[in-house]
Design a protein around this motif. Structure first.
Motif, PDB file in Angstrom:
ATOM      1  N   LEU A 105      58.785 -31.649  14.846  1.00 43.07           N
ATOM      2  CA  LEU A 105      59.919 -31.355  15.730  1.00 43.07           C
ATOM      3  C   LEU A 105      60.208 -32.583  16.588  1.00 43.07           C
ATOM      4  N   VAL A 106      61.461 -33.054  16.518  1.00 48.42           N
ATOM      5  CA  VAL A 106      61.923 -34.156  17.361  1.00 48.42           C
ATOM      6  C   VAL A 106      63.039 -33.620  18.243  1.00 48.42           C
ATOM      7  N   VAL A 107      62.836 -33.656  19.556  1.00 40.32           N
ATOM      8  CA  VAL A 107      63.847 -33.208  20.506  1.00 40.32           C
ATOM      9  C   VAL A 107      64.402 -34.436  21.217  1.00 40.32           C
TER      10      VAL A 107
ATOM     11  N   GLU B 168      74.758 -36.582  30.417  1.00 37.99           N
ATOM     12  CA  GLU B 168      73.964 -35.874  29.417  1.00 37.99           C
ATOM     13  C   GLU B 168      74.880 -34.898  28.679  1.00 37.99           C
ATOM     14  N   MET B 169      75.030 -35.078  27.386  1.00 39.48           N
ATOM     15  CA  MET B 169      76.024 -34.319  26.623  1.00 39.48           C
ATOM     16  C   MET B 169      75.423 -33.341  25.613  1.00 39.48           C
ATOM     17  N   VAL B 170      74.372 -33.781  24.908  1.00 41.79           N
ATOM     18  CA  VAL B 170      73.909 -33.071  23.707  1.00 41.79           C
ATOM     19  C   VAL B 170      72.384 -33.005  23.706  1.00 41.79           C
ATOM     20  N   LEU B 171      71.868 -31.871  23.217  1.00 39.54           N
ATOM     21  CA  LEU B 171      70.449 -31.748  22.902  1.00 39.54           C
ATOM     22  C   LEU B 171      70.316 -31.526  21.402  1.00 39.54           C
ATOM     23  N   ASP B 172      69.496 -32.331  20.744  1.00 43.51           N
ATOM     24  CA  ASP B 172      69.256 -32.190  19.311  1.00 43.51           C
ATOM     25  C   ASP B 172      67.809 -31.789  19.071  1.00 43.51           C
ATOM     26  N   TYR B 173      67.637 -30.741  18.258  1.00 47.31           N
ATOM     27  CA  TYR B 173      66.319 -30.295  17.836  1.00 47.31           C
ATOM     28  C   TYR B 173      66.241 -30.491  16.324  1.00 47.31           C
ATOM     29  N   ASP B 174      65.493 -31.495  15.880  1.00 52.10           N
ATOM     30  CA  ASP B 174      65.360 -31.790  14.454  1.00 52.10           C
ATOM     31  C   ASP B 174      63.984 -31.350  13.967  1.00 52.10           C
TER      32      ASP B 174
END
Length: 234
Positions: A121-123, A132-138
């Motif tokens: 998991l990469v956050v 701060e616009m976006v949070l990505d959970y890969d």
């Protein structure tokens, strides 16, 4: 450089240097014709390119109005990395790596079933123009990639996958919803409880059809724009 490209370049530089602010109008086609000593068609081609790139909107009979570039234009129907998107949009953008954690199961709301895959998991938090616009959970399939270096997460996962590991990314299936912000959204993006989030969940596969990753991308709704081109069949 063609004449219309010179006009495009000059206007783009003026926009980036804030000579024209959101809500302002660019010089009229007639004024640009006189300034550059070109045909009206050449001017229209340059301004149309600015419109296609999301910088201005052409208003019939009124001119070309400058758009607010703080909206993050997200291409739902194409598969591009975040770095590619911000480079094309000429945005001032950066990433924070919040978490890199191994041996994490994929949430069912991303897989749609009980698929049993352990992932890294990469956050990451995305900043655009100082906000701060976006949070990505890969969630990256550990059967395909066992280790994710910090620098790859910081810079570009797609670049690491394709140019360093030699993987061939084929396609992604995306689903978009609008949802209430979570506690983590409010904490990491510094938004209040009234802010909704545009959530894009995707599954990305390689050319051999192996699952590469599942992603949940959470965008502030007040800074999100999705632009698509649709042509009616005749």
């Amino acid at each position: 450089m063609e004449k219309y490209q010179k006009i495009y370049s000059d206007l783009l530089k003026a926009l980036q240097e804030k000579v024209y602010q959101p809500g302002d109008y660019l010089p009229s086609d007639g004024q640009l014709v006189i300034r550059y000593q070109v045909s009206r068609e050449t001017v229209r081609k340059a301004v149309k390119a600015l419109a296609n790139d999301g910088y201005v909107q052409r208003l019939p009979g009124r001119g070309s109005i400058v758009l607010d570039r703080k909206h993050f234009v997200f291409p739902v129907s194409t598969l591009e990395s975040y770095r590619e998107m911000v480079a094309q949009a000429h945005l001032d953008a950066s990433n924070d790596v919040i978490t890199i954690k191994r041996h994490v199961p994929v949430p069912e709301n991303l897989t749609g079933d009980n698929l049993s895959i352990l992932c890294t998991l990469v956050v990451r938090r995305r900043w655009v123009d100082g906000e701060e616009m976006v949070l990505d959970y890969d969630y990256i399939n550990q059967d395909v990639i066992d280790h994710i270096p910090y620098e790859a997460a910081k810079n570009s996962l797609f670049d690491y996958f394709e140019n360093q590991l030699g993987l061939q990314i084929d396609y992604a299936v995306k689903r978009m919803t609008v949802e209430k912000g979570t506690f983590e959204d409010r904490q990491l993006l510094h938004i209040d409880e009234s802010m909704s989030m545009v959530v894009i969940r995707s599954e990305t596969r390689l050319a051999d059809n192996r699952i590469l990753s599942f992603t949940e991308s959470r965008h502030r709704a007040d800074r999100f724009t999705s632009v698509e081109f649709a042509r009616r069949h005749k």
